[in-house]
Scaffold this motif. Structure first.
Motif, PDB file in Angstrom:
ATOM      1  N   SER A 222       0.793  -1.224   0.000  1.00  0.00           N
ATOM      2  CA  SER A 222       0.000   0.000   0.000  1.00  0.00           C
ATOM      3  C   SER A 222       0.830   1.281   0.000  1.00  0.00           C
ATOM      4  CB  SER A 222      -0.916   0.000   1.219  1.00  0.00           C
ATOM      5  OG  SER A 222      -0.161  -0.337   2.369  1.00  0.00           O
ATOM      6  N   ILE A 223       2.097   1.189   0.405  1.00  0.00           N
ATOM      7  CA  ILE A 223       2.898   2.412   0.502  1.00  0.00           C
ATOM      8  C   ILE A 223       4.382   2.077   0.406  1.00  0.00           C
ATOM      9  CG2 ILE A 223       3.073   2.469   3.041  1.00  0.00           C
ATOM     10  CD1 ILE A 223       2.408   5.583   2.703  1.00  0.00           C
ATOM     11  N   GLY A 224       5.146   3.018  -0.154  1.00  0.00           N
ATOM     12  CA  GLY A 224       6.576   2.761  -0.273  1.00  0.00           C
ATOM     13  C   GLY A 224       7.339   3.989  -0.736  1.00  0.00           C
ATOM     14  N   VAL A 225       8.633   3.818  -0.888  1.00  0.00           N
ATOM     15  CA  VAL A 225       9.511   4.905  -1.306  1.00  0.00           C
ATOM     16  C   VAL A 225       9.641   4.858  -2.829  1.00  0.00           C
ATOM     17  CG1 VAL A 225      11.810   5.902  -1.068  1.00  0.00           C
ATOM     18  CG2 VAL A 225      10.787   4.660   0.855  1.00  0.00           C
ATOM     19  N   PRO A 226       9.244   5.935  -3.521  1.00  0.00           N
ATOM     20  CA  PRO A 226       9.364   5.892  -4.982  1.00  0.00           C
ATOM     21  C   PRO A 226      10.835   5.795  -5.409  1.00  0.00           C
ATOM     22  CG  PRO A 226       8.451   8.015  -4.239  1.00  0.00           C
ATOM     23  CD  PRO A 226       8.638   7.169  -3.021  1.00  0.00           C
ATOM     24  N   PRO A 227      11.164   4.834  -6.260  1.00  0.00           N
ATOM     25  CA  PRO A 227      12.546   4.687  -6.705  1.00  0.00           C
ATOM     26  C   PRO A 227      13.033   5.981  -7.348  1.00  0.00           C
ATOM     27  CG  PRO A 227      11.197   2.858  -7.496  1.00  0.00           C
ATOM     28  CD  PRO A 227      10.264   3.857  -6.886  1.00  0.00           C
ATOM     29  N   GLY A 228      14.252   6.388  -7.011  1.00  0.00           N
ATOM     30  CA  GLY A 228      14.804   7.603  -7.600  1.00  0.00           C
ATOM     31  C   GLY A 228      14.500   8.858  -6.815  1.00  0.00           C
ATOM     32  N   SER A 229      13.576   8.760  -5.829  1.00  0.00           N
ATOM     33  CA  SER A 229      13.288   9.943  -5.026  1.00  0.00           C
ATOM     34  C   SER A 229      14.452  10.202  -4.073  1.00  0.00           C
ATOM     35  CB  SER A 229      11.986   9.739  -4.242  1.00  0.00           C
ATOM     36  OG  SER A 229      12.132   8.681  -3.321  1.00  0.00           O
ATOM     37  N   GLU A 230      14.465  11.422  -3.523  1.00  0.00           N
ATOM     38  CA  GLU A 230      15.615  11.803  -2.695  1.00  0.00           C
ATOM     39  C   GLU A 230      15.573  11.161  -1.315  1.00  0.00           C
ATOM     40  OE1 GLU A 230      16.015  16.018  -2.419  1.00  0.00           O
ATOM     41  OE2 GLU A 230      16.947  16.157  -4.408  1.00  0.00           O
ATOM     42  N   VAL A 231      16.700  10.639  -0.909  1.00  0.00           N
ATOM     43  CA  VAL A 231      16.863  10.134   0.447  1.00  0.00           C
ATOM     44  C   VAL A 231      17.902  11.023   1.113  1.00  0.00           C
ATOM     45  CG1 VAL A 231      17.555   8.179   1.879  1.00  0.00           C
ATOM     46  CG2 VAL A 231      16.426   7.771  -0.308  1.00  0.00           C
ATOM     47  N   GLU A 232      17.492  11.723   2.172  1.00  0.00           N
ATOM     48  CA  GLU A 232      18.435  12.592   2.871  1.00  0.00           C
ATOM     49  C   GLU A 232      19.027  11.844   4.054  1.00  0.00           C
ATOM     50  OE1 GLU A 232      16.827  16.530   3.860  1.00  0.00           O
ATOM     51  OE2 GLU A 232      15.307  16.115   2.320  1.00  0.00           O
ATOM     52  N   LEU A 233      20.327  11.793   4.078  1.00  0.00           N
ATOM     53  CA  LEU A 233      21.014  11.051   5.136  1.00  0.00           C
ATOM     54  C   LEU A 233      21.853  12.002   5.981  1.00  0.00           C
ATOM     55  CD1 LEU A 233      22.256   8.306   2.705  1.00  0.00           C
ATOM     56  CD2 LEU A 233      20.596   7.891   4.518  1.00  0.00           C
ATOM     57  N   ASP A 234      21.665  11.929   7.272  1.00  0.00           N
ATOM     58  CA  ASP A 234      22.533  12.627   8.216  1.00  0.00           C
ATOM     59  C   ASP A 234      23.199  11.561   9.055  1.00  0.00           C
ATOM     60  OD1 ASP A 234      22.248  15.485   7.819  1.00  0.00           O
ATOM     61  OD2 ASP A 234      20.128  15.124   8.279  1.00  0.00           O
ATOM     62  N   LEU A 235      24.437  11.331   8.780  1.00  0.00           N
ATOM     63  CA  LEU A 235      25.091  10.176   9.388  1.00  0.00           C
ATOM     64  C   LEU A 235      26.328  10.572  10.161  1.00  0.00           C
ATOM     65  CD1 LEU A 235      24.944   7.768   6.320  1.00  0.00           C
ATOM     66  CD2 LEU A 235      23.360   7.836   8.254  1.00  0.00           C
ATOM     67  N   ARG A 236      26.619   9.716  11.114  1.00  0.00           N
ATOM     68  CA  ARG A 236      27.817   9.873  11.894  1.00  0.00           C
ATOM     69  C   ARG A 236      28.562   8.551  11.765  1.00  0.00           C
ATOM     70  NH1 ARG A 236      28.536  12.379  17.412  1.00  0.00           N
ATOM     71  NH2 ARG A 236      29.818  10.908  18.561  1.00  0.00           N
ATOM     72  N   LEU A 237      29.778   8.630  11.276  1.00  0.00           N
ATOM     73  CA  LEU A 237      30.580   7.424  11.113  1.00  0.00           C
ATOM     74  C   LEU A 237      31.677   7.437  12.170  1.00  0.00           C
ATOM     75  CD1 LEU A 237      31.135   7.514   7.224  1.00  0.00           C
ATOM     76  CD2 LEU A 237      29.243   6.528   8.501  1.00  0.00           C
ATOM     77  N   GLU A 238      31.705   6.383  12.932  1.00  0.00           N
ATOM     78  CA  GLU A 238      32.736   6.296  13.968  1.00  0.00           C
ATOM     79  C   GLU A 238      33.583   5.068  13.730  1.00  0.00           C
ATOM     80  OE1 GLU A 238      31.232   7.125  18.208  1.00  0.00           O
ATOM     81  OE2 GLU A 238      29.434   6.966  16.956  1.00  0.00           O
ATOM     82  N   SER A 239      34.867   5.268  13.774  1.00  0.00           N
ATOM     83  CA  SER A 239      35.763   4.144  13.651  1.00  0.00           C
ATOM     84  C   SER A 239      35.912   3.498  15.022  1.00  0.00           C
ATOM     85  CB  SER A 239      37.122   4.662  13.141  1.00  0.00           C
ATOM     86  OG  SER A 239      37.949   3.575  12.843  1.00  0.00           O
ATOM     87  N   VAL A 240      35.559   2.220  15.091  1.00  0.00           N
ATOM     88  CA  VAL A 240      35.723   1.483  16.345  1.00  0.00           C
ATOM     89  C   VAL A 240      36.663   0.321  16.065  1.00  0.00           C
ATOM     90  CG1 VAL A 240      33.484   2.152  17.298  1.00  0.00           C
ATOM     91  CG2 VAL A 240      33.638   0.114  15.880  1.00  0.00           C
TER      92      VAL A 240
END
Ligand SMILES: [Zn+2]
Ligand SMILES: [Zn+2]
Length: 196
Positions: free
Chosen positions: A31-49
């Protein structure tokens, strides 16, 4: 795929990244989903462990779907939290990656691996979004939906209704006729009349 080269492999280093990617195919339910090609905004923090790279942050996706009551198109936004540890590939004494297929298969679901310096965010994004999708999306909370008898959009006319006698009432009417005709033939007592 996210490049982690700039992060380096020294445990304790950290980077924050804000990026926009286009959505891959097939994130969604019927019934619902993410349209392919639409924008995905990512705010990420990458930590080296020590074991690898810990990724945390949020992803904001667009949603399109269908109202489960009136079938109108629905569009929405969804923000999901992401947190995942990507472990380094095992390497041999020369530093070449060791791939043991049995191991990969065994913990594929629980453990994500860096591929070289890259990590694949797609399966993590997919899981996070699908878990958070509304099972029965509505265009608005008080959507009146469709007329159960004719499928008319009730929103277009709140007074919509049908004059046709409901078959259940018709059956009741027939039953009433039978009882009254039965009563005329049967000897009537005062008790029976009070029950009516
Ligand atoms: Zn609706
Ligand atoms: Zn109707």
């Amino acid at each position: 795929m996210l490049d982690t080269r700039e992060l380096g492999r020294r445990a304790g280093s950290m980077r924050e990244e804000s990026l926009v990617r286009s959505a891959p195919e097939g994130i969604g339910i019927m019934s619902i989903g993410v349209p392919p090609g639409s924008e995905v905004e990512l705010d990420l923090r990458l930590e080296s462990v020590i074991e690898g790279v810990l990724v945390s942050g949020t992803a904001r996706v667009q949603l399109t779907g269908e109202c489960s009551r009136c079938l109108d198109p629905v569009s929405d936004e969804l923000e999901v939290d992401i947190q995942e540890l990507y472990v380094y590939e095992e390497t041999d004494h020369r530093g070449r990656p060791v791939r043991t297929d049995s191991l990969e298969g065994e913990d594929e679901d629980e453990q994500r691996h860096l591929v070289g310096d890259y990590l694949d965010l797609e399966p993590v994004l997919r899981d996070a979004v699908v878990l958070d999708l509304p099972l029965a999306p509505v265009c608005r909370d008080d959507c009146p939906g469709l007329c159960p008898q004719c499928g008319f959009r009730l929103e277009d006319d709140p007074k919509h209704g049908h004059d046709v006698i409901d078959p259940r009432w018709a059956a009741l009417g027939a039953l009433a006729d039978e009882t009254s005709s039965a009563r005329t033939n049967a000897p009537s007592t005062d008790d029976q009349q009070e029950e009516d």
